[in-house]
Design a protein around this motif. Structure first.
Motif, PDB file in Angstrom:
ATOM      1  N   LEU A   1      -1.290   9.968   3.965  1.00 28.17           N
ATOM      2  CA  LEU A   1      -2.715   9.895   4.267  1.00 28.17           C
ATOM      3  C   LEU A   1      -3.415  11.116   3.687  1.00 28.17           C
ATOM      4  N   THR A   2      -4.486  10.870   2.953  1.00 26.18           N
ATOM      5  CA  THR A   2      -5.348  11.944   2.482  1.00 26.18           C
ATOM      6  C   THR A   2      -6.729  11.707   3.062  1.00 26.18           C
TER       7      THR A   2
ATOM      8  N   LEU B   1      -5.519  10.480  -6.844  1.00 29.48           N
ATOM      9  CA  LEU B   1      -4.909   9.290  -7.441  1.00 29.48           C
ATOM     10  C   LEU B   1      -3.840   9.654  -8.468  1.00 29.48           C
ATOM     11  N   GLN B   2      -4.012  10.771  -9.157  1.00 27.31           N
ATOM     12  CA  GLN B   2      -3.017  11.201 -10.140  1.00 27.31           C
ATOM     13  C   GLN B   2      -1.807  11.864  -9.493  1.00 27.31           C
ATOM     14  N   HIS B   3      -2.034  12.504  -8.333  1.00 30.83           N
ATOM     15  CA  HIS B   3      -0.958  13.226  -7.639  1.00 30.83           C
ATOM     16  C   HIS B   3      -0.981  12.917  -6.155  1.00 30.83           C
ATOM     17  N   PRO B   4      -0.621  11.687  -5.797  1.00 31.35           N
ATOM     18  CA  PRO B   4      -0.693  11.301  -4.382  1.00 31.35           C
ATOM     19  C   PRO B   4       0.288  12.086  -3.545  1.00 31.35           C
TER      20      PRO B   4
ATOM     21  N   ALA C   1      -1.452  12.607  11.982  1.00 36.73           N
ATOM     22  CA  ALA C   1      -0.668  11.977  10.914  1.00 36.73           C
ATOM     23  C   ALA C   1       0.183  13.044  10.216  1.00 36.73           C
ATOM     24  N   ALA C   2       1.448  13.053  10.537  1.00 32.99           N
ATOM     25  CA  ALA C   2       2.359  14.054   9.967  1.00 32.99           C
ATOM     26  C   ALA C   2       2.329  13.992   8.446  1.00 32.99           C
ATOM     27  N   GLY C   3       2.227  15.167   7.837  1.00 32.24           N
ATOM     28  CA  GLY C   3       2.257  15.245   6.379  1.00 32.24           C
ATOM     29  C   GLY C   3       0.954  14.873   5.694  1.00 32.24           C
ATOM     30  N   SER C   4      -0.084  14.600   6.462  1.00 33.97           N
ATOM     31  CA  SER C   4      -1.363  14.246   5.836  1.00 33.97           C
ATOM     32  C   SER C   4      -2.016  15.492   5.266  1.00 33.97           C
TER      33      SER C   4
ATOM     34  N   MET D   1       0.852  -1.163   0.000  1.00 33.92           N
ATOM     35  CA  MET D   1       0.000   0.000   0.000  1.00 33.92           C
ATOM     36  C   MET D   1       0.907   1.238   0.000  1.00 33.92           C
ATOM     37  N   ARG D   2       0.605   2.170  -0.909  1.00 34.21           N
ATOM     38  CA  ARG D   2       1.428   3.367  -1.031  1.00 34.21           C
ATOM     39  C   ARG D   2       0.774   4.632  -0.503  1.00 34.21           C
TER      40      ARG D   2
END
Length: 171
Positions: A114-115, A168-171, A137-140, A1-2
């Protein structure tokens, strides 16, 4: 999972959990499967209440059409559905900090991006819950969808699909 994407997630996160108390008579009765199933059948999976319950989850009430309500009723006829829904409800309500998703440290240690996609008008899992997750969540990142509630994919499908495509195009 990415990459993890949560949409109006009802995860039960509790930052400072209170001590767990006994549920009392109602919880005791709800713990009896036949009684619980009868209650769920009476108000939860009773087709006459489907529209009522679906309206509780959305901000844009006009999306609750007869055809959409019919789709939500389809599982009601499956053998064992009502009892299984009751079993899930008991498990969900009774987690009380036992699930990993309820513990802040799990989100602090999340090893992937995480988004969070959240309906601005969500009354089931209100926006402050998403903001807590974002802080943990750091950076979410948090994408707030204006004018929609807990089910943005039916309340504004075009906006929801556009945001999901972007993610999805720019995670």
């Amino acid at each position: 999972m990415r990459h993890l994407i949560l949409v109006d997630a009802a995860i039960g996160l509790v930052e400072n959990p209170a001590p767990v108390k006994s549920g009392g008579v109602v919880a005791g009765l709800f713990g009896i499967r036949p009684l619980r199933t009868a209650l769920i059948a009476t108000v939860g999976t009773q087709p006459l209440f489907s529209e009522f319950w679906l309206r509780k989850f959305v901000a844009r009430k006009e999306v609750v059409t007869p055809s959409r309500t019919a789709i939500y009723r389809e599982p009601f006829v499956l053998d064992g559905f009502t009892a299984s829904l009751g079993d899930w409800a008991v498990q969900f309500a009774g987690e009380s900090g036992k699930s990993l998703s309820e513990r802040p440290e799990g989100f602090r240690k999340l090893p992937i991006p995480l988004t969070l996609v959240w309906g601005q008008e969500d009354t089931i899992t209100p926006l402050p819950q998403a903001q807590v997750l974002q802080r943990l969540a750091a950076g979410s990142r948090l994408l707030v969808l204006p004018g929609v509630g807990h089910i943005p994919q039916i309340e504004d499908p075009a906006l929801f699909n556009a945001r999901m495509t972007e993610i999805l195009q720019h995670p």
